[in-house]
Design a protein around this motif. Structure first.
Motif, mmCIF file in Angstrom:
data_model
loop_
_atom_site.group_PDB
_atom_site.id
_atom_site.type_symbol
_atom_site.label_atom_id
_atom_site.label_comp_id
_atom_site.label_asym_id
_atom_site.label_seq_id
_atom_site.Cartn_x
_atom_site.Cartn_y
_atom_site.Cartn_z
ATOM 1 N N PRO A 171 -4.182 -10.401 3.868
ATOM 2 C CA PRO A 171 -4.048 -11.867 3.848
ATOM 3 C C PRO A 171 -3.777 -12.458 5.236
ATOM 4 C CG PRO A 171 -2.789 -10.902 2.054
ATOM 5 C CD PRO A 171 -3.262 -9.773 2.930
ATOM 6 N N TRP A 172 -3.035 -11.750 6.063
ATOM 7 C CA TRP A 172 -2.775 -12.251 7.417
ATOM 8 C C TRP A 172 -4.045 -12.258 8.254
ATOM 9 C CZ3 TRP A 172 2.237 -8.913 8.201
ATOM 10 C CH2 TRP A 172 3.252 -9.446 7.421
ATOM 11 N N ILE A 173 -4.921 -11.279 8.042
ATOM 12 C CA ILE A 173 -6.213 -11.282 8.742
ATOM 13 C C ILE A 173 -7.004 -12.518 8.334
ATOM 14 C CG2 ILE A 173 -8.440 -10.124 9.024
ATOM 15 C CD1 ILE A 173 -6.935 -7.451 8.499
ATOM 16 N N SER A 174 -7.039 -12.802 7.049
ATOM 17 C CA SER A 174 -7.758 -13.975 6.564
ATOM 18 C C SER A 174 -7.193 -15.250 7.188
ATOM 19 C CB SER A 174 -7.681 -14.029 5.038
ATOM 20 O OG SER A 174 -8.521 -15.030 4.546
ATOM 21 N N GLY A 175 -5.873 -15.342 7.281
ATOM 22 C CA GLY A 175 -5.247 -16.490 7.939
ATOM 23 C C GLY A 175 -5.629 -16.571 9.405
ATOM 24 N N TRP A 176 -5.633 -15.432 10.090
ATOM 25 C CA TRP A 176 -6.022 -15.403 11.501
ATOM 26 C C TRP A 176 -7.444 -15.922 11.647
ATOM 27 C CZ3 TRP A 176 -9.620 -14.030 14.927
ATOM 28 C CH2 TRP A 176 -9.264 -13.959 16.279
ATOM 29 N N LEU A 177 -8.349 -15.485 10.788
ATOM 30 C CA LEU A 177 -9.747 -15.918 10.864
ATOM 31 C C LEU A 177 -9.866 -17.426 10.638
ATOM 32 C CD1 LEU A 177 -11.357 -12.941 8.950
ATOM 33 C CD2 LEU A 177 -11.575 -13.425 11.408
ATOM 34 N N TYR A 178 -9.085 -17.955 9.705
ATOM 35 C CA TYR A 178 -9.083 -19.397 9.479
ATOM 36 C C TYR A 178 -8.643 -20.136 10.744
ATOM 37 C CZ TYR A 178 -7.542 -23.980 8.028
ATOM 38 O OH TYR A 178 -7.353 -25.338 7.963
ATOM 39 N N PHE A 179 -7.519 -19.722 11.327
ATOM 40 C CA PHE A 179 -7.033 -20.394 12.528
ATOM 41 C C PHE A 179 -7.972 -20.204 13.715
ATOM 42 C CE2 PHE A 179 -2.900 -20.089 10.226
ATOM 43 C CZ PHE A 179 -2.747 -21.456 10.050
ATOM 44 N N TYR A 180 -8.659 -19.085 13.767
ATOM 45 C CA TYR A 180 -9.680 -18.861 14.792
ATOM 46 C C TYR A 180 -10.786 -19.910 14.667
ATOM 47 C CZ TYR A 180 -13.996 -16.789 16.605
ATOM 48 O OH TYR A 180 -15.204 -16.579 17.229
ATOM 49 N N GLU A 181 -11.244 -20.148 13.438
ATOM 50 C CA GLU A 181 -12.299 -21.146 13.238
ATOM 51 C C GLU A 181 -11.822 -22.547 13.614
ATOM 52 O OE1 GLU A 181 -13.557 -20.486 9.193
ATOM 53 O OE2 GLU A 181 -14.941 -18.885 9.812
ATOM 54 N N VAL A 182 -10.576 -22.872 13.292
ATOM 55 C CA VAL A 182 -10.011 -24.163 13.692
ATOM 56 C C VAL A 182 -9.958 -24.246 15.213
ATOM 57 C CG1 VAL A 182 -7.920 -25.611 13.665
ATOM 58 C CG2 VAL A 182 -8.715 -24.495 11.547
ATOM 59 N N TRP A 183 -9.528 -23.162 15.861
ATOM 60 C CA TRP A 183 -9.457 -23.125 17.323
ATOM 61 C C TRP A 183 -10.836 -23.323 17.945
ATOM 62 C CZ3 TRP A 183 -11.460 -19.144 20.557
ATOM 63 C CH2 TRP A 183 -11.111 -19.278 21.905
ATOM 64 N N LEU A 184 -11.861 -22.706 17.362
ATOM 65 C CA LEU A 184 -13.216 -22.901 17.885
ATOM 66 C C LEU A 184 -13.614 -24.372 17.839
ATOM 67 C CD1 LEU A 184 -15.336 -19.939 16.470
ATOM 68 C CD2 LEU A 184 -14.682 -20.340 18.858
ATOM 69 N N ASP A 185 -13.215 -25.067 16.770
ATOM 70 C CA ASP A 185 -13.576 -26.476 16.613
ATOM 71 C C ASP A 185 -12.730 -27.418 17.455
ATOM 72 O OD1 ASP A 185 -15.600 -25.924 14.814
ATOM 73 O OD2 ASP A 185 -14.379 -26.314 13.043
ATOM 74 N N THR A 186 -11.429 -27.100 17.598
ATOM 75 C CA THR A 186 -10.512 -28.068 18.207
ATOM 76 C C THR A 186 -9.963 -27.659 19.566
ATOM 77 O OG1 THR A 186 -8.509 -27.105 17.223
ATOM 78 C CG2 THR A 186 -9.721 -28.748 15.893
#
Length: 126
Positions: free
Chosen positions: A92-107
């Motif tokens: 689950p922490w990997i999934s969270g990291w991937l989500y925040f990575y995608e947000v970081w790519l956008d913002t």
């Protein structure tokens, strides 16, 4: 792991060492990521995204929240220990990291928690 994440396959198991590979998609709009978890008891699991290749934002030399060789940093040292199940914590922490990575790519901002306040990508946009 198999019961909770059947898409993960064990690559090898040599006593105290096991490697899993499987796909994760943090949200329905997210990419599908192939991740590898290498675990040698009792060390911290080593996590790598195999595909797609993790991209840097334009102007960024580094990815946020990674160790050397772009191994993912998904938790602080005190948050996990070898008595915890990887399927209940690390995945689950990997999934969270991937989500925040995608947000970081956008913002350009890492909205997840962490311990790198001096790095500009870890400053909140708010």
């Amino acid at each position: 792991m198999r019961a909770k994440y059947p898409q993960f396959r064990s690559q090898s198991n040599r006593g105290i060492r096991i490697n899993w590979t499987g796909e994760l998609q943090p949200t329905a709009r997210s990419a599908i990521y192939l991740v590898e978890i290498n675990y040698t008891v009792p060390a911290r699991p080593r996590i790598r995204v195999l595909r797609p290749e993790l991209r840097r934002r334009e102007g960024s030399q580094n990815l946020p929240h990674v160790f050397e060789d772009d191994l993912l940093c998904v938790h602080e040292a005190q948050d996990w220990n070898a008595t915890m199940m990887i399927a209940n914590t690390i995945v689950p922490w990997i999934s969270g990291w991937l989500y925040f990575y995608e947000v970081w790519l956008d913002t350009g901002y890492w909205e997840g928690s962490g311990t790198h306040p001096h790095r500009p990508e870890h400053q909140s946009a708010a």
